[in-house]
Scaffold this active site. Sequence first.
Site, PDB file in Angstrom:
ATOM      1  CG  HIS A 143      -0.450   5.099   3.539  1.00 10.87           C
ATOM      2  ND1 HIS A 143       0.806   6.179   4.022  1.00 10.87           N
ATOM      3  CD2 HIS A 143      -0.612   4.238   3.629  1.00 10.87           C
ATOM      4  CE1 HIS A 143       1.071   4.808   5.256  1.00 10.87           C
ATOM      5  NE2 HIS A 143       0.579   3.659   4.952  1.00 10.87           N
ATOM      6  CB  CYS A 199       4.575   0.700  13.140  1.00 11.35           C
ATOM      7  SG  CYS A 199       3.962   1.875  11.723  1.00 11.35           S
ATOM      8  CD  GLU A 237      -0.567  -0.091   4.285  1.00 11.67           C
ATOM      9  OE1 GLU A 237      -1.688  -0.580   3.736  1.00 11.67           O
ATOM     10  OE2 GLU A 237      -0.356   0.375   4.914  1.00 11.67           O
ATOM     11  CG  HIS A 290       4.659   0.975   2.899  1.00 12.41           C
ATOM     12  ND1 HIS A 290       4.228   2.030   2.448  1.00 12.41           N
ATOM     13  CD2 HIS A 290       3.894   0.456   3.828  1.00 12.41           C
ATOM     14  CE1 HIS A 290       3.089   2.702   3.009  1.00 12.41           C
ATOM     15  NE2 HIS A 290       3.069   1.108   4.490  1.00 12.41           N
ATOM     16  CG  HIS A 350       4.150   3.719   8.143  1.00 11.92           C
ATOM     17  ND1 HIS A 350       3.609   3.225   9.183  1.00 11.92           N
ATOM     18  CD2 HIS A 350       3.654   3.778   6.771  1.00 11.92           C
ATOM     19  CE1 HIS A 350       2.358   2.986   8.321  1.00 11.92           C
ATOM     20  NE2 HIS A 350       2.616   2.779   7.206  1.00 11.92           N
TER      21      HIS A 350
END
Length: 134
Positions: free
Chosen positions: A46, A98, A44, A84, A50
């Site tokens: 976005h 995370c 995915e 990723h 992270h």
Amino acid sequence: MRPYKEDERALFKAVTRQVLFSDPEQSSELRYFEVAPGGFSTLERHQHTHSVLILRGSGHCLVDGAVRELNTNDLVSVPPMAWHQFRATQNEPLGFLCMVNSTRDKPQLPTAEQFAALQRDPAIAAFLRGDMPG
């Protein structure tokens, strides 16, 4: 302990998620993920970033067009809109912290065309097939 995601499309395999810390005043959330041997997170991208710290095990990740080996204590930064995915080796789980924004945008999944474009790189194609050493 929570399910990693609620999705029946088999976009991930053998992942658990725990929220360890969430504070709206700091606009952040610290989560722990554990990927079982041979498992993987969703491919995915976005807008939010992270920051990942590997705490346990080994594996590989795809971040922003590069495949990288992961070992305990490695740090991984995932920039905005970077494809990723994290994969555990076949013989041990991969556990990682995370840190993310507490308010996040919804992940985007690759279209068939985007997935095909990623697979044009032989190293990425091998990673997506799960053909990694370990």
